[in-house]
Motif scaffolding. Structure first.
Motif, PDB file in Angstrom:
ATOM      1  N   GLY A 328     101.975 142.280  77.384  1.00  0.00           N
ATOM      2  CA  GLY A 328     101.303 141.813  76.178  1.00  0.00           C
ATOM      3  C   GLY A 328     101.439 142.687  74.961  1.00  0.00           C
ATOM      4  N   PHE A 329     101.993 143.881  75.112  1.00  0.00           N
ATOM      5  CA  PHE A 329     102.058 144.827  73.995  1.00  0.00           C
ATOM      6  C   PHE A 329     103.385 144.695  73.264  1.00  0.00           C
ATOM      7  N   ASP A 330     103.314 144.730  71.935  1.00  0.00           N
ATOM      8  CA  ASP A 330     104.508 144.616  71.106  1.00  0.00           C
ATOM      9  C   ASP A 330     104.998 146.021  70.751  1.00  0.00           C
ATOM     10  N   TYR A 331     106.016 146.483  71.449  1.00  0.00           N
ATOM     11  CA  TYR A 331     106.506 147.844  71.242  1.00  0.00           C
ATOM     12  C   TYR A 331     107.280 147.984  69.927  1.00  0.00           C
ATOM     13  N   GLU A 332     107.736 146.873  69.385  1.00  0.00           N
ATOM     14  CA  GLU A 332     108.479 146.947  68.121  1.00  0.00           C
ATOM     15  C   GLU A 332     107.545 147.048  66.923  1.00  0.00           C
ATOM     16  N   TYR A 333     106.577 146.133  66.833  1.00  0.00           N
ATOM     17  CA  TYR A 333     105.710 146.081  65.661  1.00  0.00           C
ATOM     18  C   TYR A 333     104.323 146.681  65.900  1.00  0.00           C
ATOM     19  N   GLY A 334     103.905 146.768  67.158  1.00  0.00           N
ATOM     20  CA  GLY A 334     102.552 147.198  67.462  1.00  0.00           C
ATOM     21  C   GLY A 334     101.624 146.014  67.637  1.00  0.00           C
ATOM     22  N   GLY A 335     100.505 146.236  68.294  1.00  0.00           N
ATOM     23  CA  GLY A 335      99.528 145.180  68.526  1.00  0.00           C
ATOM     24  C   GLY A 335      99.798 144.408  69.793  1.00  0.00           C
ATOM     25  N   VAL A 336      98.838 143.555  70.150  1.00  0.00           N
ATOM     26  CA  VAL A 336      98.975 142.740  71.355  1.00  0.00           C
ATOM     27  C   VAL A 336      99.120 141.275  70.983  1.00  0.00           C
ATOM     28  N   CYS A 386      97.352 146.897  62.674  1.00  0.00           N
ATOM     29  CA  CYS A 386      96.120 146.290  62.162  1.00  0.00           C
ATOM     30  C   CYS A 386      95.843 146.722  60.734  1.00  0.00           C
ATOM     31  N   SER A 387      95.994 148.020  60.469  1.00  0.00           N
ATOM     32  CA  SER A 387      95.721 148.525  59.129  1.00  0.00           C
ATOM     33  C   SER A 387      96.685 147.940  58.099  1.00  0.00           C
ATOM     34  N   ARG A 388      97.913 147.723  58.521  1.00  0.00           N
ATOM     35  CA  ARG A 388      98.936 147.225  57.600  1.00  0.00           C
ATOM     36  C   ARG A 388      98.821 145.717  57.380  1.00  0.00           C
ATOM     37  N   TYR A 389      98.517 144.969  58.426  1.00  0.00           N
ATOM     38  CA  TYR A 389      98.653 143.510  58.344  1.00  0.00           C
ATOM     39  C   TYR A 389      97.357 142.714  58.523  1.00  0.00           C
ATOM     40  N   PHE A 390      96.398 143.227  59.294  1.00  0.00           N
ATOM     41  CA  PHE A 390      95.181 142.449  59.541  1.00  0.00           C
ATOM     42  C   PHE A 390      94.122 142.646  58.461  1.00  0.00           C
ATOM     43  N   GLU A 397      87.430 143.027  55.016  1.00  0.00           N
ATOM     44  CA  GLU A 397      87.430 142.403  56.345  1.00  0.00           C
ATOM     45  C   GLU A 397      88.857 142.086  56.795  1.00  0.00           C
ATOM     46  N   TRP A 398      88.951 141.506  57.994  1.00  0.00           N
ATOM     47  CA  TRP A 398      90.236 141.244  58.643  1.00  0.00           C
ATOM     48  C   TRP A 398      90.587 139.764  58.585  1.00  0.00           C
ATOM     49  N   TYR A 399      91.885 139.471  58.468  1.00  0.00           N
ATOM     50  CA  TYR A 399      92.360 138.100  58.605  1.00  0.00           C
ATOM     51  C   TYR A 399      92.220 137.652  60.059  1.00  0.00           C
TER      52      TYR A 399
END
Length: 441
Positions: A328-336, A386-390, A397-399
């Motif tokens: 479930g982990f995205d090693y390229e971009y980060g996040g699950v 998360c900091s960059r995109y969410f 707040e977060w998207y």
């Protein structure tokens, strides 16, 4: 083979990254999430909370109030009142509790309505156990906040009394004393909803996980043996019936006898409402990586409150974390990712706010218990994403939902299901853990 100097350099870089993450998380909590909800979330006309906001934080006009998010908002302000010893935050919770008791409590059958109009007029009086557990969780946390901030004893007792009454109703009407676990969709009079489309015959990992967190805080607040025993029963059921310890993940839905079933869309759930918003169909027989990682730290939190040995559930935590890192982990971009099959690569590569919030806490919790630096690295890469995109850093707040590479798919930063709970809790839990890891407290 790495030399000692190389290892120290890696550790130094990781330490600096963790310090930067700590500052970003603390800032998001204290200068973003909290101010946003204090300014925008309080319903000054009727009481309770307003939740619907677009991706820039502009109000969309709430159409109703739902038990889950009304209680989650109270919970968020209550735990943050404890963290910061703030009577301002406690007052934000108190007005929500007043609205909740006046308008959501069922004077005829007991328990809490599912939805009301903005002014508190009942819309759906169904006894959805998901919502009942959040009432227990919330009112127990609110009672703890009242206790810590030395509020009048009668206020503390009222909050705990409503939490305890709700717990008692679940034992009377929702508990399956033959097969174990709890039925989830009940009618206003506590009779089971119809089978099939009504989901009266379904039990799920999701509801029992949230019951676990609710009973944890209830027992922490009350200290009663019955609350302790029922908490341990829920933990045992989840681990014995709902989590596959060979595969390392949780199954989704079960029948009354706790035999696994193919997933179906259940009324009054986030998944069903989410589909209408995002047009992403729920895949059959999937596991949600965010749930599995969330379970890791909820188990450890419950274990601490129960007073059991610190490493009691480390074997389970390692299995769940390793499954998430493998599939479930995205090693390229980060996040699950959102979801995937029990065994095999993720099939739903979108990323949802709540799952990545829970991943942040779970990976840090895994490091605390297992001392394996790969969990710190997973945390750091997830936080970077998360900091960059969410996070909408201007609004605070977060998207809701982004693509694998961070493109915003569903931009609302608040809705009927989305408030302070996942984001505020994740930032608080990460803040606390990083303060210990970095020796800041």
């Amino acid at each position: 083979m790495e030399t000692d100097t190389q290892i120290n350099e890696v550790d130094a870089k990781r330490s600096e990254a963790l310090k930067a993450s700590y500052q970003g998380i603390k800032e998001n909590l204290e200068q973003g999430i909290l101010p946003f909800w204090i300014k925008n979330g309080i319903d000054h006309q009727y009481g309770g909370y307003l939740l619907d906001f677009d991706q820039d934080g502009n109000p969309l006009g709430d159409r109703e109030k739902m038990l889950v998010t009304q209680t989650r908002m109270i919970w968020g302000f209550s735990i943050l009142a404890r963290e910061y010893q703030s009577k301002e935050y406690l007052a934000c919770a108190a007005q929500g509790v007043k609205f909740l008791i006046q308008h959501f409590w069922d004077q005829t059958y007991g328990g809490w309505y599912w939805t009301t109009e903005l002014d508190g007029t009942k819309i759906d009086g169904g006894k959805v156990i998901y919502g009942q557990t959040f009432a227990i969780y919330t009112l127990s946390e609110y009672a703890l906040a009242l206790r810590e901030l030395s509020a009048p004893k009668e206020e503390q007792e009222e909050a705990l009394d409503y939490a305890s009454k709700t717990f008692d109703l679940l034992q009377k009407y929702a508990a399956d004393t033959l097969n174990g676990g709890y039925y989830e969709n009940l009618e206003p009079d506590w009779s089971k909803a119809p089978y099939g489309a009504g989901a009266g015959d379904i039990k799920s990992l999701n509801i029992h996980m949230h019951m676990l967190e609710a009973y944890t805080t209830l027992y922490e607040c009350s200290g009663l043996e019955i609350h302790r025993r029922k908490l341990q029963e829920v933990i045992d059921l989840v681990l014995q019936k709902m989590v596959d310890l060979n595969i390392g993940c949780g199954f989704d839905q079960f029948g009354p006898e706790l035999v696994r079933r193919p997933a179906v869309s259940i009324p009054r759930t986030w998944t069903q409402d989410r589909e209408a918003d995002s047009e992403i169909a729920d895949a059959v027989d999937t596991t949600f990586y965010g749930h599995n990682i969330e379970l890791v730290w909820l188990l450890n939190r419950a274990n601490d409150v129960l007073g059991n040995p610190y490493h009691t559930y480390d074997y389970v935590g390692k299995l769940l974390l390793e499954h998430s890192l493998k599939y479930g982990f995205d090693y390229e971009y980060g996040g699950v990712y959102y979801a995937g099959p029990y065994v095999g690569e993720a099939t739903k590569l979108e990323k949802e706010w709540w799952e990545n919030c829970e991943a942040l806490v779970g990976y840090l919790d895994g490091y605390e218990h297992l001392k394996e630096e790969k969990y710190l690295d997973a945390f750091l890469k997830t936080w970077g994403f998360c900091s960059r995109y969410f996070i909408n850093h201007q609004a605070g707040e977060w998207y809701q939902l982004v693509s694998r590479n961070g493109e915003v798919l569903v931009g609302c930063i608040g809705n009927a299901w989305k408030g302070i709970y996942h984001t505020g809790r994740a930032m608080l839990e990460c803040k606390r853990r990083l303060e210990k890891i970095l020796n800041l407290c």
